[in-house]
Design a protein around this motif. Structure first.
Motif, PDB file in Angstrom:
ATOM      1  N   SER A  85      -0.691   6.279   8.392  1.00 40.10           N
ATOM      2  CA  SER A  85      -1.430   5.207   8.010  1.00 40.10           C
ATOM      3  C   SER A  85      -0.894   5.039   6.518  1.00 40.10           C
ATOM      4  O   SER A  85      -0.259   5.592   5.816  1.00 40.10           O
ATOM      5  CB  SER A  85      -2.927   5.373   7.932  1.00 40.10           C
ATOM      6  N   ASP A  86      -1.514   4.000   5.954  1.00 36.45           N
ATOM      7  CA  ASP A  86      -1.369   3.430   4.536  1.00 36.45           C
ATOM      8  C   ASP A  86      -2.457   3.024   3.714  1.00 36.45           C
ATOM      9  O   ASP A  86      -3.686   3.171   4.227  1.00 36.45           O
ATOM     10  CB  ASP A  86      -0.110   2.722   4.406  1.00 36.45           C
ATOM     11  N   GLY A  87      -2.255   2.732   2.447  1.00 34.65           N
ATOM     12  CA  GLY A  87      -3.296   2.347   1.644  1.00 34.65           C
ATOM     13  C   GLY A  87      -3.839   3.557   0.841  1.00 34.65           C
ATOM     14  O   GLY A  87      -4.905   3.576   0.300  1.00 34.65           O
ATOM     15  N   TRP A  88      -3.178   4.845   0.944  1.00 34.29           N
ATOM     16  CA  TRP A  88      -3.814   5.807   0.107  1.00 34.29           C
ATOM     17  C   TRP A  88      -3.844   5.689  -1.429  1.00 34.29           C
ATOM     18  O   TRP A  88      -2.947   5.184  -2.124  1.00 34.29           O
ATOM     19  CB  TRP A  88      -3.093   7.172   0.406  1.00 34.29           C
ATOM     20  N   LYS A  97      -9.094  -0.982   3.434  1.00 35.00           N
ATOM     21  CA  LYS A  97      -8.580   0.002   4.276  1.00 35.00           C
ATOM     22  C   LYS A  97      -9.125   1.563   4.122  1.00 35.00           C
ATOM     23  O   LYS A  97      -9.123   2.344   5.267  1.00 35.00           O
ATOM     24  CB  LYS A  97      -7.075   0.368   3.785  1.00 35.00           C
ATOM     25  N   ASN A  98      -9.796   1.428   3.238  1.00 29.29           N
ATOM     26  CA  ASN A  98     -10.659   2.891   2.973  1.00 29.29           C
ATOM     27  C   ASN A  98     -10.047   4.066   2.878  1.00 29.29           C
ATOM     28  O   ASN A  98     -10.626   5.369   3.136  1.00 29.29           O
ATOM     29  CB  ASN A  98     -11.787   2.724   3.962  1.00 29.29           C
ATOM     30  N   ASN A  99      -8.867   4.204   2.667  1.00 25.18           N
ATOM     31  CA  ASN A  99      -7.911   5.714   2.455  1.00 25.18           C
ATOM     32  C   ASN A  99      -8.155   5.980   0.995  1.00 25.18           C
ATOM     33  O   ASN A  99      -7.067   6.155   0.273  1.00 25.18           O
ATOM     34  CB  ASN A  99      -6.706   5.489   3.052  1.00 25.18           C
ATOM     35  N   GLU A 126      -7.307  -5.676   0.071  1.00 24.85           N
ATOM     36  CA  GLU A 126      -6.799  -5.103   1.241  1.00 24.85           C
ATOM     37  C   GLU A 126      -6.861  -3.718   1.273  1.00 24.85           C
ATOM     38  O   GLU A 126      -6.990  -2.864   2.105  1.00 24.85           O
ATOM     39  CB  GLU A 126      -5.514  -5.700   1.657  1.00 24.85           C
ATOM     40  N   ILE A 127      -6.169  -3.214   0.141  1.00 25.23           N
ATOM     41  CA  ILE A 127      -6.153  -1.593  -0.020  1.00 25.23           C
ATOM     42  C   ILE A 127      -7.527  -0.932   0.033  1.00 25.23           C
ATOM     43  O   ILE A 127      -7.809   0.005   0.700  1.00 25.23           O
ATOM     44  CB  ILE A 127      -5.305  -1.227  -1.308  1.00 25.23           C
ATOM     45  N   PRO A 147       0.733  -1.085   0.145  1.00 27.93           N
ATOM     46  CA  PRO A 147      -0.074   0.050   0.166  1.00 27.93           C
ATOM     47  C   PRO A 147       0.836   1.360   0.042  1.00 27.93           C
ATOM     48  O   PRO A 147       1.890   1.402   0.405  1.00 27.93           O
ATOM     49  CB  PRO A 147      -0.676  -0.003   1.262  1.00 27.93           C
TER      50      PRO A 147
END
Length: 429
Positions: free
Chosen positions: A308-311, A382-384, A378-379, A299
């Motif tokens: 956090s991550d997954g942006w 994460k909902n970013n 998974e990304i 991510p």
């Protein structure tokens, strides 16, 4: 030859319009009981879709499963890989009962009365809209109402070349956006005035600026209140400006221009082993495997202040019901099946797309389909995820962002680029 082709297209369009015009009930199934055979009349629902080739065959499988699942409607699919043909037919009152497109088209279709407002259907059936990924659902709205439902999503991740990192003595992946930028600079190689290796994810040019902005915790505003000079985008441009100053305008721009011109070809810098970090979608995964790149995917990390991550930016494929549909109830029933029901799971399994519903993001059959499916699911979970403000001017806003990035790449200061960008979007809503 051109005349024959045009004539063929005319006959094809006439056949399609005739099919739509004969959208009446027909006998399609029967059941046997103690009183003999009972005929079931089905209402025909015409579904024109943009998919073609092998993908069209998958759509037809899903249509067949839907038709077997109930006896009230009979969906008839027609592959129509031309958006203009579909819109022209809808505008003329001879279009399909349901069709597909991309989420970015929703404001235009809502404003021009092409897409049906779905609020009453959602209310009548008490549909739980929280079932959808938040950002994916946002792209289906215009002025607070919902005009379409997402069938799948596209998001982006950070690819990295393990061999190039190992060659630079780097054994740790970036945990923050600042670390990503630092390693990107450290692994960029300038040789004799030419860039031989690019560390930063500047190729492709159209993903990283928005995603860096979101990873800083910023966005580009809301409908009616755009923020082109937000702090995250400003910092993203400042990073590119620092790379231009360090490696030279010509060297950096030549590498990036060549990379963007050769995307997804053997000359693509990530596929030929000359790019360390890359922000891209799930489609790159198999390409990199086939090119024998030693890579991993993770991510996109956020800035230290975000933690956090997954942006990622998110885009959706969606279904909508034209306002000229003659069988809206049947179209709505099929839409629910394709976007929320068994049809959506089948769609994601067969086509390999990422689901837009939260439940399917945890479905093991979907997740285990491929390594890429697991990572990107998974990304999404994460909902970013962010989208540009839904408006009639999204394309113009996107161009203004792209132009600002290119201006800095070609030597303009961040202040100059942002001032021009603010002028360009000052009349947008």
């Amino acid at each position: 030859m051109r005349k024959f082709l045009s004539l063929g297209l005319s006959f094809s369009m006439a056949a399609m319009l005739a099919a739509c015009g004969t959208n009446t009930t027909q006998t399609t199934s029967s059941s046997s009981g103690s009183e003999g055979t009972k005929q079931t009349q089905r209402e025909v629902v015409n579904f024109w879709y943009l998919w073609g080739g092998e993908e069209a065959k998958l759509i037809e499988q899903i249509i067949a499963e839907y038709n077997k699942s109930q006896d009230k409607y009979e969906v008839v699919g027609t592959s129509t890989p031309d958006q203009k043909v579909i819109i022209t037919s809808i505008s003329g009152g001879q279009g399909p009962d349901i069709t597909d497109d991309f989420g970015g088209s929703v404001p235009k279709y809502a404003n021009e009365n092409i897409a049906q407002n779905l609020d009453e259907y959602i209310k009548k059936d008490s549909v739980d809209m929280t079932a959808f990924v938040d950002a994916a659902l946002e792209q289906q709205k215009y002025e607070g109402s919902i005009y379409s439902l997402p069938i799948s999503v596209n998001v982006f991740a950070l690819y990295y070349n393990k061999d190039l990192l190992n060659n630079a003595g780097i054994t740790k992946t970036p945990q923050t956006l600042e670390e990503l930028m630092q390693i990107g600079e450290e692994t960029t190689v300038l040789d004799g005035g030419a860039l031989k290796q690019l560390g930063s994810p500047f190729v492709p040019a159209n993903y990283w600026p928005n995603i860096f902005t979101y990873a800083y915790g910023s966005d580009f505003g809301q409908t009616g209140k755009l923020t082109p000079d937000n702090e995250g985008f400003k910092k993203s441009l400042e990073f590119m400006e620092s790379q231009v100053k360090k490696f030279g305008k010509d060297a950096l721009s030549n590498f990036i221009t060549s990379g963007n011109s050769n995307l997804n070809t053997p000359q693509d810098p990530f596929l030929n082993g000359t790019q360390v970090f890359r922000i891209d979608g799930p489609w790159l995964y198999n390409m990199a495997k086939e090119a024998n790149v030693n890579f991993e995917v993770m991510p996109v990390p956020g800035a230290e202040s975000v933690g956090s991550d997954g942006w990622s930016t998110v885009d959706t494929s969606m279904l909508y019901i034209p306002t000229t549909s003659k069988h809206k109830d049947g179209a709505w029933d099929f839409m629910k099946y394709m976007c929320m029901g068994d049809g959506n799971k089948l769609f994601c399994k067969l086509k390999g797309d990422l689901p837009s519903t939260k439940a399917l993001l945890e479905d093991q059959e979907i997740i285990s389909a491929s390594p890429a499916q697991k990572i990107f699911s998974e990304i999404v979970a994460k909902n970013n995820l962010r989208v540009l403000p839904p408006s009639l001017n999204t394309a113009e806003y996107s161009k203004a962002i792209k132009d600002a990035v290119e201006a800095v790449l070609l030597g303009d200061s961040v202040e100059q680029a942002l001032n021009r960008m603010k002028d360009a979007v000052s009349t947008l809503k």
